[in-house]
Design an enzyme around this catalytic site. Structure first.
Site: not given
Length: 466
Positions: A256, A275, A331, A381
């Site tokens: 995203g 990743d 992130d 998060c």
């Protein structure tokens, strides 16, 4: 009709050792000195409550690299109207509002909690499926763990989420810890759902009367709107990539933020996405293709090893020489304790504490890969200090070349006290803290105001390397 109450679910259920750990985080000495024990305790309790509930709005990132926002907004309105025709709708059509500060975000209100009658027929889904239902999804067959004995397609059922994962798959009833998420119509017979040879796929229950109603985006304008939590969209803007730059997204799946970065650059330049997991790389490539983005190059690689001093063969992929990128987004993998809704987590304290060392390894690689004068954005998060503000304090003392930068847009709160950072430093950080506005009775607040505060828990820091 509405239940005037914001809290309808019990607080998030955590292992006692984890609750105790988090209480110490939110009632740390610096916080106690600043706001006092009562306010600190109240914020902590509100956090535990709001984590089990979904945010009050849905955020869709629009592909403004392909069409103007207003055109996308109108198309989306049309599509969602078509959805309504199929339902028993004498309801007003969905309002879709552009975000006042973020130029590629559309906001849709979530209607809930609604007053929904429970039926005698009960179907049980796993917690992950239950959370998806609370954010507007239908029930997919693999998520179903128990159903009435003689359930046939067409039957109305009440759907419950199995909080602790205790329900035996294939059961006909479940007396354990479960929570009601709404009513739906079975799309399959029980025998098809629990068939042993071929596991059922597709929608098992179509939700017709959910406790929280938000439009289903399943297959709606896939190239024009991408469902993303608001803070995740803010990250891309804070990174502020420029056309022609070379950007690294170190922990990119499901892609995203990678796609957002490429879109913000007008698809000019190069976005390298890494990743560790093969099928996640396929997901990133799929998303890039759906959104017509050519500048993304995705590789399966462990980002802790992404920097190498060895002059490599002329391959375009990792590892890369130091100072290869204009901007880096880290992130980071994290304990995820800011995700909403999340009614129960079975994680041990050991698992939660396993993240900071990994984040530091990734951070070290990020700093080395970044050019001088380049920007590094670190985000998570989660709500802990050890993965957020304490990592910032560590980074500033470990890498003298790094300095904190102001963030644009800054719509979250400032950093949390407790890591020894100065007030100026905390103001440069962005922490989305839904507990700070939870249960403020002002339901008249504009959709955008609510969307900015009633988010998942999230953290963003922006550094410059000099």
């Amino acid at each position: 009709m509405h239940l005037g109450e914001m809290s309808v679910f019990p607080k998030i259920s955590l292992k006692p050792e984890v609750t105790g750990y988090l209480r110490n985080v939110f009632l740390n000495k610096e916080v106690l000195a600043a706001v006092g024990p009562q306010e600190a305790e109240s914020r902590f309790q509100k956090l535990l409550t709001c984590l089990s509930h979904p945010p009050s709005s849905t955020c869709a990132r629009a592909s403004t690299h392909l069409a103007p926002l207003e055109d996308i907004r109108l198309s989306l309105e049309e599509e969602l109207k078509k959805q309504k025709c199929g339902s028993s709708a004498e309801e007003p059509s969905v309002q879709i509002a552009p975000h006042p500060r973020i130029t590629d975000v559309l906001l849709l209100p979530v209607d809930g909690p609604r007053a929904v009658e429970r039926l005698s027929s009960e179907l049980v889904v796993d917690a992950q499926c239950g959370s998806a239902v609370l954010r507007g999804a239908h029930v997919f067959a693999p998520g179903i763990v128990a159903s009435p004995k003689y359930m046939k397609a067409g039957d109305m059922v009440s759907v419950f989420s199995d909080l602790e994962g205790r329900c035996t798959r294939g059961a006909t009833r479940f007396q354990g810890n479960k929570v009601f998420v709404g009513n739906g119509v079975a799309e399959m017979d029980r025998s098809a759902i629990f068939a042993t040879e071929t596991p059922a796929r597709g929608v098992g229950v179509r939700m017709v009367d959910p406790l929280y109603k938000s439009p289903s985006f399943d297959g709606v304008l896939p190239s024009m709107v991408f469902l993303q939590n608001l803070p995740s969209v803010v990250v891309g803007h804070v990174l502020a990539p420029q056309p022609g730059e070379r950007i690294l997204d170190m922990c990119a799946a499901p892609g995203g933020k990678t796609c957002h970065i490429a879109a913000l650059m007008g698809d000019k330049g190069e976005v390298v996405a890494l990743d560790r997991i093969r099928n996640k790389i396929d997901r990133i490539r799929q998303n890039a293709q759906t959104l017509s983005l050519q500048s993304i190059k995705a590789f399966r690689f462990n980002s802790t090893q992404a920097v190498s001093d060895e002059p490599t063969q002329e391959a375009e992929g990792p590892p890369f020489p130091p100072e290869s990128f204009d901007r880096v987004l880290l992130d980071a993998p994290c304990s995820g304790l800011g995700q909403r809704p999340n009614m129960a987590s079975t994680w041990s304290l050991k698992e939660i504490c396993s993240y900071p060392p990994l984040q530091r390894k990734l951070f070290q690689a990020a700093v080395r890969l970044l050019k001088k004068g380049g920007v590094l954005v670190y985000s998570t998060c989660t709500v802990t200090l050890s993965e957020n503000e304490e990592q910032v304090a560590w980074a500033l003392s470990t890498f003298p070349c790094l300095s904190l930068q102001p963030q644009e847009p800054h719509i979250g709160s400032e950093g949390m006290l407790g890591a020894g950072l100065s007030p100026e430093q905390l103001r440069l950080l962005q922490r989305f803290s839904p507990e700070l506005s939870w249960e403020q009775t002002d339901t008249t607040a504009s959709l955008a105001r609510r969307a900015d505060t009633d988010t998942i828990g999230f953290f963003i820091a922006k550094f410059l390397k000099t």
